[in-house]
Scaffold this motif. Structure first.
Motif, PDB file in Angstrom:
ATOM      1  N   ARG A 128       2.651   3.567  11.491  1.00 40.96           N
ATOM      2  CA  ARG A 128       2.259   3.716  10.384  1.00 40.96           C
ATOM      3  C   ARG A 128       1.500   4.820   9.818  1.00 40.96           C
ATOM      4  O   ARG A 128       0.770   5.306  10.554  1.00 40.96           O
ATOM      5  CB  ARG A 128       1.674   2.477   9.778  1.00 40.96           C
ATOM      6  N   HIS A 129       1.912   5.431   8.688  1.00 43.10           N
ATOM      7  CA  HIS A 129       1.126   6.688   8.406  1.00 43.10           C
ATOM      8  C   HIS A 129       0.970   6.677   6.882  1.00 43.10           C
ATOM      9  O   HIS A 129       2.009   6.108   6.241  1.00 43.10           O
ATOM     10  CB  HIS A 129       1.964   7.924   8.719  1.00 43.10           C
ATOM     11  N   GLY A 130      -0.015   7.233   6.121  1.00 40.26           N
ATOM     12  CA  GLY A 130      -0.231   7.266   5.053  1.00 40.26           C
ATOM     13  C   GLY A 130       0.960   8.126   4.138  1.00 40.26           C
ATOM     14  O   GLY A 130       1.621   9.177   5.043  1.00 40.26           O
ATOM     15  N   SER A 131       1.614   7.785   3.226  1.00 37.57           N
ATOM     16  CA  SER A 131       2.879   8.341   2.678  1.00 37.57           C
ATOM     17  C   SER A 131       2.817   9.499   2.263  1.00 37.57           C
ATOM     18  O   SER A 131       3.743  10.425   2.126  1.00 37.57           O
ATOM     19  CB  SER A 131       3.282   7.549   1.459  1.00 37.57           C
ATOM     20  N   ASP A 132       1.543  10.205   1.857  1.00 35.94           N
ATOM     21  CA  ASP A 132       1.567  11.931   1.346  1.00 35.94           C
ATOM     22  C   ASP A 132       2.665  12.337   0.475  1.00 35.94           C
ATOM     23  O   ASP A 132       3.233  13.157   0.724  1.00 35.94           O
ATOM     24  CB  ASP A 132       1.603  12.768   2.753  1.00 35.94           C
ATOM     25  N   TRP A 133       2.891  11.383  -0.344  1.00 38.63           N
ATOM     26  CA  TRP A 133       3.655  11.740  -1.528  1.00 38.63           C
ATOM     27  C   TRP A 133       5.293  11.337  -1.147  1.00 38.63           C
ATOM     28  O   TRP A 133       5.971  12.082  -2.129  1.00 38.63           O
ATOM     29  CB  TRP A 133       3.499  13.197  -2.091  1.00 38.63           C
ATOM     30  N   ASP A 134       5.600  10.958  -0.221  1.00 38.33           N
ATOM     31  CA  ASP A 134       6.995  10.486   0.032  1.00 38.33           C
ATOM     32  C   ASP A 134       7.180   9.459  -0.700  1.00 38.33           C
ATOM     33  O   ASP A 134       6.842   8.270  -0.708  1.00 38.33           O
ATOM     34  CB  ASP A 134       7.274  10.139   1.600  1.00 38.33           C
ATOM     35  N   GLY A 155       0.816  -1.269  -0.073  1.00 40.94           N
ATOM     36  CA  GLY A 155      -0.053  -0.075  -0.031  1.00 40.94           C
ATOM     37  C   GLY A 155       0.614   1.109  -0.031  1.00 40.94           C
ATOM     38  O   GLY A 155       2.042   1.304  -0.111  1.00 40.94           O
ATOM     39  N   ASP A 156       0.248   2.176  -0.031  1.00 44.90           N
ATOM     40  CA  ASP A 156       0.571   3.539  -0.092  1.00 44.90           C
ATOM     41  C   ASP A 156       0.992   4.160   1.485  1.00 44.90           C
ATOM     42  O   ASP A 156       0.120   5.084   1.773  1.00 44.90           O
ATOM     43  CB  ASP A 156      -0.178   4.661  -1.006  1.00 44.90           C
ATOM     44  N   TYR A 157       1.905   3.678   2.175  1.00 44.77           N
ATOM     45  CA  TYR A 157       2.064   4.155   3.590  1.00 44.77           C
ATOM     46  C   TYR A 157       3.578   3.957   3.860  1.00 44.77           C
ATOM     47  O   TYR A 157       4.478   3.451   3.425  1.00 44.77           O
ATOM     48  CB  TYR A 157       1.292   3.293   4.717  1.00 44.77           C
ATOM     49  N   CYS A 158       4.064   4.781   4.917  1.00 40.71           N
ATOM     50  CA  CYS A 158       5.283   4.834   5.493  1.00 40.71           C
ATOM     51  C   CYS A 158       5.178   4.047   6.964  1.00 40.71           C
ATOM     52  O   CYS A 158       4.459   4.292   7.797  1.00 40.71           O
ATOM     53  CB  CYS A 158       5.686   6.061   5.747  1.00 40.71           C
ATOM     54  N   ASP A 159       6.147   3.134   7.210  1.00 39.93           N
ATOM     55  CA  ASP A 159       6.211   2.524   8.467  1.00 39.93           C
ATOM     56  C   ASP A 159       7.561   3.035   9.309  1.00 39.93           C
ATOM     57  O   ASP A 159       8.513   3.364   8.669  1.00 39.93           O
ATOM     58  CB  ASP A 159       6.526   1.012   8.342  1.00 39.93           C
ATOM     59  N   TYR A 160       7.147   3.352  10.632  1.00 41.23           N
ATOM     60  CA  TYR A 160       8.095   3.916  11.418  1.00 41.23           C
ATOM     61  C   TYR A 160       8.505   2.823  12.615  1.00 41.23           C
ATOM     62  O   TYR A 160       7.689   2.086  12.991  1.00 41.23           O
ATOM     63  CB  TYR A 160       7.682   5.093  12.087  1.00 41.23           C
ATOM     64  N   LEU A 161       9.912   2.667  12.866  1.00 40.36           N
ATOM     65  CA  LEU A 161      10.237   1.788  13.831  1.00 40.36           C
ATOM     66  C   LEU A 161      11.279   2.527  14.850  1.00 40.36           C
ATOM     67  O   LEU A 161      12.354   3.049  14.338  1.00 40.36           O
ATOM     68  CB  LEU A 161      10.806   0.485  13.310  1.00 40.36           C
ATOM     69  N   ILE A 162      11.141   2.446  16.170  1.00 41.14           N
ATOM     70  CA  ILE A 162      12.071   2.651  17.029  1.00 41.14           C
ATOM     71  C   ILE A 162      12.299   1.495  17.959  1.00 41.14           C
ATOM     72  O   ILE A 162      11.302   0.983  18.480  1.00 41.14           O
ATOM     73  CB  ILE A 162      11.547   3.910  18.137  1.00 41.14           C
ATOM     74  N   LYS A 163      13.485   1.372  18.318  1.00 37.26           N
ATOM     75  CA  LYS A 163      14.101   0.367  18.891  1.00 37.26           C
ATOM     76  C   LYS A 163      14.968   0.555  20.307  1.00 37.26           C
ATOM     77  O   LYS A 163      15.868   1.303  19.571  1.00 37.26           O
ATOM     78  CB  LYS A 163      14.439  -0.905  18.310  1.00 37.26           C
ATOM     79  N   ILE A 164      14.660   0.384  21.283  1.00 39.63           N
ATOM     80  CA  ILE A 164      15.483   0.601  22.621  1.00 39.63           C
ATOM     81  C   ILE A 164      15.884  -0.357  23.420  1.00 39.63           C
ATOM     82  O   ILE A 164      15.163  -1.252  23.478  1.00 39.63           O
ATOM     83  CB  ILE A 164      15.054   1.838  23.294  1.00 39.63           C
TER      84      ILE A 164
END
Length: 126
Positions: free
Chosen positions: A116-122, A56-65
């Protein structure tokens, strides 16, 4: 012409980089459980498309500590079940994994925060 391409392509990239930075700030500012520390400040961030499956047209973000704790796995799970970390649109998802280090300092806990967030043209997410 190159300036026009740059002006069109880069703002979504900068915005998503800012979203990742803001998520990291919310994660590290969230209070740690009792008897728990982040001994080395080891943090990992990642960003992209389809990191957690799907398409799909989205961005995934991952933070690991990586944390060190004297608490039991159940105590840590209970603490993070109650935790709320805001994502870009909704609350982020928190997952845990445990490594028994075998020393008196306790066990290592790896806390992963996903959003996760919609890509918004990224272009990195389309």
């Amino acid at each position: 012409m190159l300036v026009l391409v740059f002006a069109f392509v880069m703002p979504p990239v900068w915005r998503d980089d800012d979203r990742l930075d803001a998520l990291l700030e919310r994660v590290v500012s969230h209070p740690l459980p009792p008897e728990t520390s982040e001994p080395s400040g080891r943090r990992f961030t990642d960003f992209g498309r389809t990191m957690f499956g799907g398409n799909g047209d989205y961005c995934d973000y991952l933070i690991k500590i990586v944390l060190q704790t004297k608490l039991t796995q159940e105590e840590i799970r209970k603490y993070y079940r109650k935790a709320t970390i805001r994502g870009a649109e909704e609350n982020a998802t928190i997952s845990l994994s445990f490594e028994d280090s075998g020393d008196t300092a306790g066990r290592r806990v790896i806390v992963e925060v996903h959003d996760r967030h919609g890509s918004d043209w990224d272009w990195r997410c389309t």
